[in-house]
Design an enzyme around this catalytic site. Structure first.
Site, PDB file in Angstrom:
ATOM      1  N   GLU A 110       0.823  -1.208   0.000  1.00  0.00           N
ATOM      2  CA  GLU A 110       0.000   0.000   0.000  1.00  0.00           C
ATOM      3  C   GLU A 110       0.860   1.263   0.000  1.00  0.00           C
ATOM      4  O   GLU A 110       0.482   2.278  -0.575  1.00  0.00           O
ATOM      5  CB  GLU A 110      -0.941   0.005   1.206  1.00  0.00           C
ATOM      6  CG  GLU A 110      -2.015  -1.060   1.130  1.00  0.00           C
ATOM      7  CD  GLU A 110      -2.848  -1.134   2.381  1.00  0.00           C
ATOM      8  OE1 GLU A 110      -4.071  -0.942   2.287  1.00  0.00           O
ATOM      9  OE2 GLU A 110      -2.269  -1.391   3.468  1.00  0.00           O
ATOM     10  N   LYS A 161     -11.293   4.615   2.041  1.00  0.00           N
ATOM     11  CA  LYS A 161     -10.369   3.964   1.113  1.00  0.00           C
ATOM     12  C   LYS A 161     -11.234   3.235   0.097  1.00  0.00           C
ATOM     13  O   LYS A 161     -12.028   2.365   0.455  1.00  0.00           O
ATOM     14  CB  LYS A 161      -9.461   2.982   1.841  1.00  0.00           C
ATOM     15  CG  LYS A 161      -8.460   2.277   0.919  1.00  0.00           C
ATOM     16  CD  LYS A 161      -7.600   1.274   1.654  1.00  0.00           C
ATOM     17  CE  LYS A 161      -6.483   1.978   2.357  1.00  0.00           C
ATOM     18  NZ  LYS A 161      -5.445   1.040   2.854  1.00  0.00           N
TER      19      LYS A 161
END
Length: 120
Positions: A21, A98
């Site tokens: 990420e 997200k």
């Protein structure tokens, strides 16, 4: 008291606990709700008498650019900056989402919501 809402501030950032990420990044959505006394600006028609949403947008973008493992930490930084930099704000709510999180399923988004009030 009045309310200013900014919805769907889109940013690309690198938050998350996974190493990937931090390298790949992903899309995020941020929503802000501000409570403030807007009566003076309603009469004066002067930007200096209200909460400038350009300033709010800049705070969100700058804080989202700082990598964090948890969305809660990012949201807290946004809340603190809004209250520290804009004295007219009495309360701020933030939702950080997200989009398409890597959690092993078909999930549109994960959202955390937090709020802070100015101490009386």
């Amino acid at each position: 008291m009045g309310v200013i809402k900014i919805k769907n501030i889109r940013v690309y950032a690198y938050h998350g606990c996974l190493v990937e990420e931090g390298k790949i990044g992903s899309d995020y959505r941020v929503d802000l709700t501000i409570k403030a006394n807007l009566s003076k600006s309603a009469i004066s028609d002067n930007l200096a008498d209200t909460v400038d949403y350009v300033h709010l947008n800049r705070i969100v973008k700058e804080e989202m650019a700082i990598r964090s493992k948890l969305l809660e930490e990012v949201a807290n930084r946004i809340l603190l900056r809004v209250l520290n930099e804009i004295p007219l704000v009495k309360k701020v709510d933030v939702a950080v989402s997200k989009l398409n999180p890597p959690i092993g399923g078909n999930v549109a988004m994960v959202t955390i919501e937090m709020s802070k009030k100015r101490p009386i």
